[in-house]
Design a protein around this motif. Structure first.
Motif, mmCIF file in Angstrom:
data_model
loop_
_atom_site.group_PDB
_atom_site.id
_atom_site.type_symbol
_atom_site.label_atom_id
_atom_site.label_comp_id
_atom_site.label_asym_id
_atom_site.label_seq_id
_atom_site.Cartn_x
_atom_site.Cartn_y
_atom_site.Cartn_z
ATOM 1 N N PHE A 121 4.018 2.080 -13.149
ATOM 2 C CA PHE A 121 3.985 0.740 -12.558
ATOM 3 C C PHE A 121 3.501 -0.183 -13.670
ATOM 4 O O PHE A 121 2.308 -0.181 -13.989
ATOM 5 C CB PHE A 121 3.016 0.667 -11.374
ATOM 6 N N LEU B 216 0.796 0.933 -16.138
ATOM 7 C CA LEU B 216 0.072 2.099 -15.595
ATOM 8 C C LEU B 216 1.013 3.295 -15.396
ATOM 9 O O LEU B 216 1.997 3.199 -14.664
ATOM 10 C CB LEU B 216 -0.542 1.716 -14.243
ATOM 11 N N ALA C 142 1.417 6.065 -13.414
ATOM 12 C CA ALA C 142 0.822 6.551 -12.157
ATOM 13 C C ALA C 142 1.008 8.050 -11.990
ATOM 14 O O ALA C 142 0.153 8.729 -11.432
ATOM 15 C CB ALA C 142 1.417 5.799 -10.966
ATOM 16 N N PRO D 249 -9.141 11.957 -6.934
ATOM 17 C CA PRO D 249 -9.859 10.755 -6.489
ATOM 18 C C PRO D 249 -8.905 9.625 -6.127
ATOM 19 O O PRO D 249 -7.696 9.721 -6.378
ATOM 20 C CB PRO D 249 -10.706 10.391 -7.712
ATOM 21 N N GLY E 69 -6.626 6.617 -6.341
ATOM 22 C CA GLY E 69 -5.842 6.117 -7.468
ATOM 23 C C GLY E 69 -5.265 7.214 -8.351
ATOM 24 O O GLY E 69 -4.618 6.922 -9.364
ATOM 25 N N ALA E 70 -5.451 8.477 -7.954
ATOM 26 C CA ALA E 70 -4.975 9.590 -8.790
ATOM 27 C C ALA E 70 -3.457 9.680 -8.827
ATOM 28 O O ALA E 70 -2.889 10.254 -9.762
ATOM 29 C CB ALA E 70 -5.546 10.907 -8.265
ATOM 30 N N GLY E 71 -2.801 9.160 -7.788
ATOM 31 C CA GLY E 71 -1.333 9.232 -7.739
ATOM 32 C C GLY E 71 -0.805 10.037 -6.561
ATOM 33 O O GLY E 71 0.398 10.304 -6.486
ATOM 34 N N LYS E 72 -1.672 10.389 -5.602
ATOM 35 C CA LYS E 72 -1.255 11.245 -4.489
ATOM 36 C C LYS E 72 -0.180 10.569 -3.630
ATOM 37 O O LYS E 72 0.864 11.169 -3.353
ATOM 38 C CB LYS E 72 -2.476 11.597 -3.608
ATOM 39 N N SER E 73 -0.441 9.324 -3.216
ATOM 40 C CA SER E 73 0.541 8.648 -2.351
ATOM 41 C C SER E 73 1.815 8.342 -3.115
ATOM 42 O O SER E 73 2.911 8.350 -2.549
ATOM 43 C CB SER E 73 -0.041 7.352 -1.777
ATOM 44 N N THR E 74 1.684 8.072 -4.405
ATOM 45 C CA THR E 74 2.887 7.827 -5.216
ATOM 46 C C THR E 74 3.755 9.077 -5.213
ATOM 47 O O THR E 74 4.985 9.004 -5.033
ATOM 48 C CB THR E 74 2.483 7.439 -6.659
ATOM 49 N N GLU F 75 -3.253 12.351 3.541
ATOM 50 C CA GLU F 75 -4.569 12.186 4.190
ATOM 51 C C GLU F 75 -4.460 12.332 5.706
ATOM 52 O O GLU F 75 -4.771 11.403 6.451
ATOM 53 C CB GLU F 75 -5.180 10.831 3.823
HETATM 54 N N1 LIG Z 1 3.630 -0.452 -5.964
HETATM 55 C C1 LIG Z 1 2.676 -0.366 -6.903
HETATM 56 N N2 LIG Z 1 2.587 -1.271 -7.886
HETATM 57 C C2 LIG Z 1 1.654 -1.189 -8.852
HETATM 58 N N3 LIG Z 1 0.734 -0.206 -8.923
HETATM 59 C C3 LIG Z 1 0.768 0.722 -7.950
HETATM 60 C C4 LIG Z 1 1.731 0.697 -6.897
HETATM 61 N N4 LIG Z 1 1.508 1.757 -6.086
HETATM 62 C C5 LIG Z 1 0.453 2.422 -6.611
HETATM 63 N N5 LIG Z 1 0.014 1.805 -7.723
HETATM 64 C C6 LIG Z 1 -1.084 2.269 -8.595
HETATM 65 O O1 LIG Z 1 -0.792 3.612 -8.937
HETATM 66 C C7 LIG Z 1 -1.983 4.389 -8.957
HETATM 67 C C8 LIG Z 1 -1.833 5.550 -8.013
HETATM 68 O O2 LIG Z 1 -1.842 5.046 -6.703
HETATM 69 P P1 LIG Z 1 -1.739 5.999 -5.434
HETATM 70 O O3 LIG Z 1 -1.669 5.139 -4.216
HETATM 71 O O4 LIG Z 1 -0.639 6.962 -5.644
HETATM 72 O O5 LIG Z 1 -3.144 6.766 -5.511
HETATM 73 P P2 LIG Z 1 -3.815 7.749 -4.455
HETATM 74 O O6 LIG Z 1 -4.213 8.966 -5.215
HETATM 75 O O7 LIG Z 1 -2.901 7.947 -3.279
HETATM 76 O O8 LIG Z 1 -5.104 6.943 -4.029
HETATM 77 P P3 LIG Z 1 -5.853 6.849 -2.594
HETATM 78 O O9 LIG Z 1 -6.572 8.175 -2.405
HETATM 79 O O10 LIG Z 1 -6.799 5.700 -2.799
HETATM 80 O O11 LIG Z 1 -4.809 6.600 -1.539
HETATM 81 C C9 LIG Z 1 -3.119 3.439 -8.591
HETATM 82 O O12 LIG Z 1 -3.741 3.003 -9.785
HETATM 83 C C10 LIG Z 1 -2.420 2.300 -7.889
HETATM 84 O O13 LIG Z 1 -3.128 1.097 -8.061
#
Ligand SMILES: Nc1ncnc2c1ncn2[C@@H]1O[C@H](COP(=O)(O)OP(=O)(O)OP(=O)(O)O)[C@@H](O)[C@H]1O
Length: 388
Positions: free
Chosen positions: A29, A32, A34, A53, A55-60, A179
């Motif tokens: 992104f 970043l 991700a 943790p 922001g690790a990238g799980k939802s991505t 989650e």
């Molecule tokens: N559409 C987007 N545009 C820009 N940055 C993004 C986007 N989606 C996610 N990010 C960034 O990518 C990184 C990974 O985000 P992600 O949501 O995958 O983390 P996560 O592990 O699921 O976190 P959480 O446990 O808080 O849900 C984060 O730094 C987030 O800010």
């Protein structure tokens, strides 16, 4: 046979389950990264936890699997069939969203039924079969009595369970649960993680279970991965990850409470000593000194101390055989019934110690932390990697 498959359309052709393979998956992104070269293989019927943790990238990762986002690189296959180029509805990924995404005007039962009426599933089951599927998941999640309520009439934890049911009710290629139980009370969380794992293990599909809670990942997973900063740090069974965390970042996420990481400086001599920043050097046994010397970098080391493998002794007492002791001060005590968590301060560092039963320690009291050299983990002071 071929005509039957064509009649069912591309969506249903994906219904056959199989192992999920994720290879070299990357997503950026802007500046970043991700996700960075993620490789994973999840077997049929396996519950595979991914923890890391915020922001690790799980939802991505979840969104790339279900097709809601496109990767910059990498491939996805189920049962050897590539699916990363299919549109989301053709992938048959049962994706439970962290945000729930419930239909506000539909009852609980109709929210849960909604994927069964979507193109991938429609016409597959009779009304009675659909009802049976819906009843099974509502009962599993203990929300059968809420079936006629609207989402606006539910608590946060109840909404989360509706979203979970809406994923579990499907017959997909892959389950991706983002989650799934984070907002439930502790008792229900404990029950559900066992029940869901049991259920998913009996199915043919792989299940990915994403959670920031390392303890939950350990409890629910057949195997698990630790994802930090978009990179897979370690893959293994929960026991393997607990016994040998690949690096300090993993160690800090694993265990209940998580492993303490203590930066120390080793000096060899008569006696050998360890210095924690902000505290005086403390004598240690020659045996421990020699073991640590193998891995020290300019004398510096990171020690991994599991809270349940430490003990507390009154000040002035010598170590028992096979032990070493460090002087500390009690910072806080958390009585938790069967055990207590005592936080202790050594120099600038705070460690957590898990002791059985009630702890008679009080804040500000001097105390000795007893540790067994053969149990402690040693990490490289520069890279943070586990030393052999
Ligand atoms: N559409 C987007 N545009 C820009 N940055 C993004 C986007 N989606 C996610 N990010 C960034 O990518 C990184 C990974 O985000 P992600 O949501 O995958 O983390 P996560 O592990 O699921 O976190 P959480 O446990 O808080 O849900 C984060 O730094 C987030 O800010």
């Amino acid at each position: 046979m071929l005509s039957a498959l064509l009649e069912r359309g591309p969506a249903l052709q994906m219904a056959e389950a199989g192992a999920l393979r994720i290879e070299a998956l990357g997503k950026r992104f802007g500046a970043l990264q991700a996700l960075d070269g993620v490789d994973l293989a999840v077997q049929e019927g396996e519950v595979f936890g991914i923890t890391g943790p915020s922001g690790a990238g799980k939802s991505t990762l979840a969104r790339l699997i279900s097709g809601l986002d496109r990767p910059d690189s990498g491939t996805l296959t189920v049962g050897g069939r590539p699916f990363g180029t299919l549109p989301p509805q053709a992938r048959r990924v049962a994706h439970m969203f962290e945000s729930y995404a419930l239909y506000p005007t539909l009852s609980v039962a109709r929210n849960v039924a909604s994927p069964l009426e979507a193109p991938g599933h429609a016409g597959r089951w009779s009304a009675a079969q659909q009802k049976k599927r819906i009843d099974e998941v509502l009962e599993l999640a203990e929300i059968a009595h809420l079936r006629e309520r609207l989402p606006s009439q539910l608590s946060g934890g109840q909404k989360q369970r509706v979203a979970l049911c809406r994923a579990l009710v499907q017959d997909p290629s892959v389950f991706v649960l983002d989650e799934p139980i984070g907002h439930l009370d502790a008792k229900l969380r404990h029950t559900l993680r066992g029940e869901i794992r049991r259920r998913q293990n009996r199915l043919r599909q792989p299940t990915l279970w994403l959670t920031p809670d390392g303890v939950e990942a350990m409890a629910v997973s057949d195997r698990m991965a630790v994802l930090i900063g978009g990179r897979i740090q370690q893959v293994g069974t929960p026991d393997e990850v607990f016994a040998r965390p690949a690096n300090v970042q993993v160690a800090r996420l694993i265990g209940d409470p998580a492993t303490n990481v203590l930066p120390v400086t080793l000096s060899l001599g008569e006696p050998c000593a360890l210095t924690v920043d902000g505290a005086l050097p403390q004598p240690i046994s020659t045996a421990l000194g020699e073991r640590l010397a193998l891995h020290a970098r300019g004398g510096r080391l990171l020690l991994g101390l599991r809270p349940s493998e430490l003990a507390l002794r009154p000040p002035g007492t010598g170590p028992l055989a096979g032990e070493d002791c460090l002087d500390a001060t009690v910072y806080a005590v958390e009585p938790l019934g069967k055990h207590s968590i005592v936080s202790v301060q050594v120099g600038t560092q705070r460690l957590r110690v898990k002791v059985p039963g009630r702890a008679d320690w009080r804040a500000q009291q001097p105390v000795r932390i007893a540790l067994r050299g053969e149990r402690l983990l040693v990490f490289d002071a520069d890279s943070g990697a586990l030393c052999t």
